[in-house]
Design a protein around this motif. Sequence first.
Motif, PDB file in Angstrom:
ATOM      1  N   ASP A  11       0.831  -1.208   0.000  1.00 36.28           N
ATOM      2  CA  ASP A  11       0.000   0.000   0.000  1.00 36.28           C
ATOM      3  C   ASP A  11       0.866   1.259   0.000  1.00 36.28           C
ATOM      4  O   ASP A  11       0.543   2.253  -0.669  1.00 36.28           O
ATOM      5  CB  ASP A  11      -0.908   0.002   1.225  1.00 36.28           C
ATOM      6  CG  ASP A  11      -1.975  -1.082   1.166  1.00 36.28           C
ATOM      7  OD1 ASP A  11      -2.345  -1.480   0.039  1.00 36.28           O
ATOM      8  OD2 ASP A  11      -2.417  -1.532   2.240  1.00 36.28           O
ATOM      9  N   VAL A  12       1.921   1.209   0.758  1.00 36.68           N
ATOM     10  CA  VAL A  12       2.834   2.358   0.781  1.00 36.68           C
ATOM     11  C   VAL A  12       3.431   2.581  -0.597  1.00 36.68           C
ATOM     12  O   VAL A  12       3.546   3.725  -1.071  1.00 36.68           O
ATOM     13  CB  VAL A  12       3.949   2.137   1.826  1.00 36.68           C
ATOM     14  CG1 VAL A  12       4.967   3.280   1.774  1.00 36.68           C
ATOM     15  CG2 VAL A  12       3.371   2.021   3.221  1.00 36.68           C
ATOM     16  N   LYS A  32      10.204   1.404  -7.816  1.00 34.41           N
ATOM     17  CA  LYS A  32      10.800   0.725  -6.675  1.00 34.41           C
ATOM     18  C   LYS A  32      10.081  -0.601  -6.481  1.00 34.41           C
ATOM     19  O   LYS A  32       8.875  -0.705  -6.692  1.00 34.41           O
ATOM     20  CB  LYS A  32      10.672   1.547  -5.387  1.00 34.41           C
ATOM     21  CG  LYS A  32      11.578   2.767  -5.292  1.00 34.41           C
ATOM     22  CD  LYS A  32      11.468   3.387  -3.911  1.00 34.41           C
ATOM     23  CE  LYS A  32      12.417   4.560  -3.733  1.00 34.41           C
ATOM     24  NZ  LYS A  32      11.960   5.732  -4.463  1.00 34.41           N
ATOM     25  N   CYS A  33      10.822  -1.588  -6.040  1.00 35.08           N
ATOM     26  CA  CYS A  33      10.214  -2.863  -5.682  1.00 35.08           C
ATOM     27  C   CYS A  33       9.870  -2.812  -4.195  1.00 35.08           C
ATOM     28  O   CYS A  33      10.352  -1.935  -3.470  1.00 35.08           O
ATOM     29  CB  CYS A  33      11.174  -4.008  -5.993  1.00 35.08           C
ATOM     30  SG  CYS A  33      12.680  -3.995  -4.989  1.00 35.08           S
ATOM     31  N   PRO A  34       9.003  -3.713  -3.704  1.00 36.02           N
ATOM     32  CA  PRO A  34       8.649  -3.698  -2.279  1.00 36.02           C
ATOM     33  C   PRO A  34       9.853  -3.737  -1.349  1.00 36.02           C
ATOM     34  O   PRO A  34       9.851  -3.112  -0.281  1.00 36.02           O
ATOM     35  CB  PRO A  34       7.783  -4.949  -2.137  1.00 36.02           C
ATOM     36  CG  PRO A  34       7.182  -5.149  -3.491  1.00 36.02           C
ATOM     37  CD  PRO A  34       8.235  -4.724  -4.456  1.00 36.02           C
ATOM     38  N   THR A  51       4.830  -7.395   4.852  1.00 39.12           N
ATOM     39  CA  THR A  51       5.414  -6.528   5.874  1.00 39.12           C
ATOM     40  C   THR A  51       4.433  -5.407   6.170  1.00 39.12           C
ATOM     41  O   THR A  51       3.950  -4.731   5.267  1.00 39.12           O
ATOM     42  CB  THR A  51       6.748  -5.939   5.391  1.00 39.12           C
ATOM     43  OG1 THR A  51       7.655  -6.992   5.086  1.00 39.12           O
ATOM     44  CG2 THR A  51       7.356  -5.043   6.461  1.00 39.12           C
ATOM     45  N   MET A  52       4.142  -5.216   7.476  1.00 42.57           N
ATOM     46  CA  MET A  52       3.211  -4.183   7.903  1.00 42.57           C
ATOM     47  C   MET A  52       3.983  -2.981   8.470  1.00 42.57           C
ATOM     48  O   MET A  52       4.960  -3.136   9.201  1.00 42.57           O
ATOM     49  CB  MET A  52       2.276  -4.729   8.986  1.00 42.57           C
ATOM     50  CG  MET A  52       1.314  -5.803   8.510  1.00 42.57           C
ATOM     51  SD  MET A  52       0.127  -5.178   7.298  1.00 42.57           S
ATOM     52  CE  MET A  52      -0.768  -3.984   8.308  1.00 42.57           C
ATOM     53  N   LEU A  53       3.498  -1.829   8.092  1.00 36.07           N
ATOM     54  CA  LEU A  53       4.021  -0.581   8.650  1.00 36.07           C
ATOM     55  C   LEU A  53       2.995  -0.053   9.636  1.00 36.07           C
ATOM     56  O   LEU A  53       1.879   0.322   9.257  1.00 36.07           O
ATOM     57  CB  LEU A  53       4.262   0.453   7.540  1.00 36.07           C
ATOM     58  CG  LEU A  53       4.644   1.867   7.994  1.00 36.07           C
ATOM     59  CD1 LEU A  53       5.973   1.855   8.741  1.00 36.07           C
ATOM     60  CD2 LEU A  53       4.701   2.822   6.815  1.00 36.07           C
ATOM     61  N   ARG A  54       3.337  -0.019  10.906  1.00 37.21           N
ATOM     62  CA  ARG A  54       2.422   0.447  11.940  1.00 37.21           C
ATOM     63  C   ARG A  54       2.875   1.834  12.389  1.00 37.21           C
ATOM     64  O   ARG A  54       3.989   2.004  12.894  1.00 37.21           O
ATOM     65  CB  ARG A  54       2.408  -0.527  13.117  1.00 37.21           C
ATOM     66  CG  ARG A  54       2.015  -1.941  12.713  1.00 37.21           C
ATOM     67  CD  ARG A  54       1.831  -2.857  13.902  1.00 37.21           C
ATOM     68  NE  ARG A  54       1.539  -4.219  13.458  1.00 37.21           N
ATOM     69  CZ  ARG A  54       0.333  -4.648  13.076  1.00 37.21           C
ATOM     70  NH1 ARG A  54      -0.699  -3.797  13.115  1.00 37.21           N
ATOM     71  NH2 ARG A  54       0.163  -5.892  12.678  1.00 37.21           N
TER      72      ARG A  54
END
Length: 494
Positions: free
Chosen positions: A365-366, A375-377, A407-410
Motif C-alpha cells: 500500500d505504501v 521501486k520494488c517492495p 510486511t506491515m508498517l504500523r
Amino acid sequence: MSDLLARLSAVPYRPHVVTDAANEDYDRQLREFVAYLKQPGLIPSTSDPNEYLQALSPSKNSLSFLYLLRFQIQQAQKRTKRDLPDSIQPGGNLWNLAVRFLRSFDPIQIRYSLDEWRQLVDLVASAAVTSSKAVLGLKATRDALERLSPSGIFTSTHLLLVKLALHSSAYTYALPITDQLLCHFPTDTEHVHHEYFLCSEQAPNTALVTDASGISAKLSYRDHLQYFLYSAMIYMALKKWTQASRCLNVVIASPTANAVSKIMVEAYKKWILANLLGQGKIPSTPKMISPHVIRVYQSLARPYISLAEAFEKGDLYKMSNEIDLGQAIWQADKNTGLVSQLFEAFDKFVIVKLGRTFSALTIADVLQRTSSSPKCPREIEEFVASLVMSNSMRASLSHSPDDNGTTMLRLSLGSQTHPFYREEHIRAKLMRAKTALDTIAQGVTQTDQTLELSQENLQFLAKSQKWSVSAEKVVSSGDIGGGDIDEDLMGDGQ
C-alpha cells in the motif's frame, strides 16, 4: 648565534594575576618585542634560519617562530624566484613547520602580528591548492582559526575556509567554523573602543579585531554574501537542510538599496530547494525582506516556485513535468543535484503524512501511494526503515509469520516522534538558542561600549542635561518674555 637565539627565546612575561597594570606592562613588552623582530637585518646573512626554528617552540615563542618562518619563506622565494617553492608545498620542510605552527601558536602573542599570521595562512592554502591537495590547506586553515578563536567576527580567512571546503569536497572539516555565529566585521581604527589591551583575555572582540590589525584582507559586501552562500552549499552537501536554510536566509534578507544582486537571487533559488528537501514546503519569507525585493525574487525564480507548488500539493505528475521542462535551468544554475533529490524527498513526506490518516499499512500500500520512481517492495521497505531509524517518523515494521512475506508498517497516531527523542530535540534546540543568545548579548554589550551607550554613560548624560537646563533657567529668569523650554533629549522630544 647564541646571543640572538637567547633574545629570540625570551618570552615576554605573562602575568598570573590579571590587573590593568599587569596587562599594560605585558602589552608594552609584546609591542617592543614585535618592533625588535621587525628590524631589518635581524638574521645575519651567514646564519641558517632553520637552526633557529628548530630551537624555538611555536607554542611558547610564537612571535619569534612566526617571523623567522616568514623570513625563511621569503628567502626561499627569492632563491627560487617562485611564489610557492617546493619547500612550502605539502611535505616540504617549510610546509611542515608552518602546519606545526598553525596548530599550536599562542593566540595572545599572535594578536600583535595578525597580518603576518594571515599571510602565512593564505600562503599555506595557496600551496595546498596548487599541489592539488586542497584538503590539507583546509585542515590547516581550520586549525588556525580555531586556535585564534575570533568568535563572532567575520574575516577573509573564513571565506578562504569555505572555498577550500568546496574545492576539496571535504565538507565536514569546515563545520567547526561554519557552525559559529558571526555578528561582527573588522572595524576602522578610529571607531575602536580603546578601553582594553590586546593581551587582555577580557577584551571584547570588537576591540581585538580592526582593519589596522591585519587579521583580514579588505572585505566587501559581496564577500559577506559569498561566505553564507558557500556555507549553505556545504550544509546542503551534507543534507543539513536546517543549517543551510539559516545561512541562505542571511543572504536573501541582506539589505539592498536599489538592485538585487545575482548572489542573492542564486541564494533564493537554493533556499526554495533546501526548504523543500528539509521541510517539504516553502516557509514564509523573512519579514525584514521588503515586498519589492520579494517580487524580484519571485519573478526571477518562477520555475522554482512552480516546482515547489507541485511538490507541496503532492502532485507527482506535475512535479515530474516541471523537473523535465526545467532541465536546462537547473543545469545552468548548478542545481541539478538538488532537484534530483526531490523525488526521494517527495516519497519521504508522503510516507510521513500517512501517519495522520492510517494506523497501519502494508508495504504494498505504501508503494502505491509513493511510486515517484520505480521501486520494488524490498526497496520501499528499506527506505521506510531508514526513515524510522533517522527519527523522521514514529513507526515500526513487522513481518508476517506466514509464508506470504507481507510486511506491515504500523504508524503511531498523534506525535510522530518518541517522547524521549522529542525531549532530546527540544533540549538541543534550547542549548543552541542559549549559545546564540549569549553571543548576541555579548555583541550588544560590545556595541553599547563602542557607541558609548553604557548605563553609566547614559546616567551621566542625563545628569549633564539636567544641569544644563537648570543653568539656562537661571540665566533666562531675568529676560523679558523668556520662555521656559525643557526639551527632553533622552525622550521622544514631545
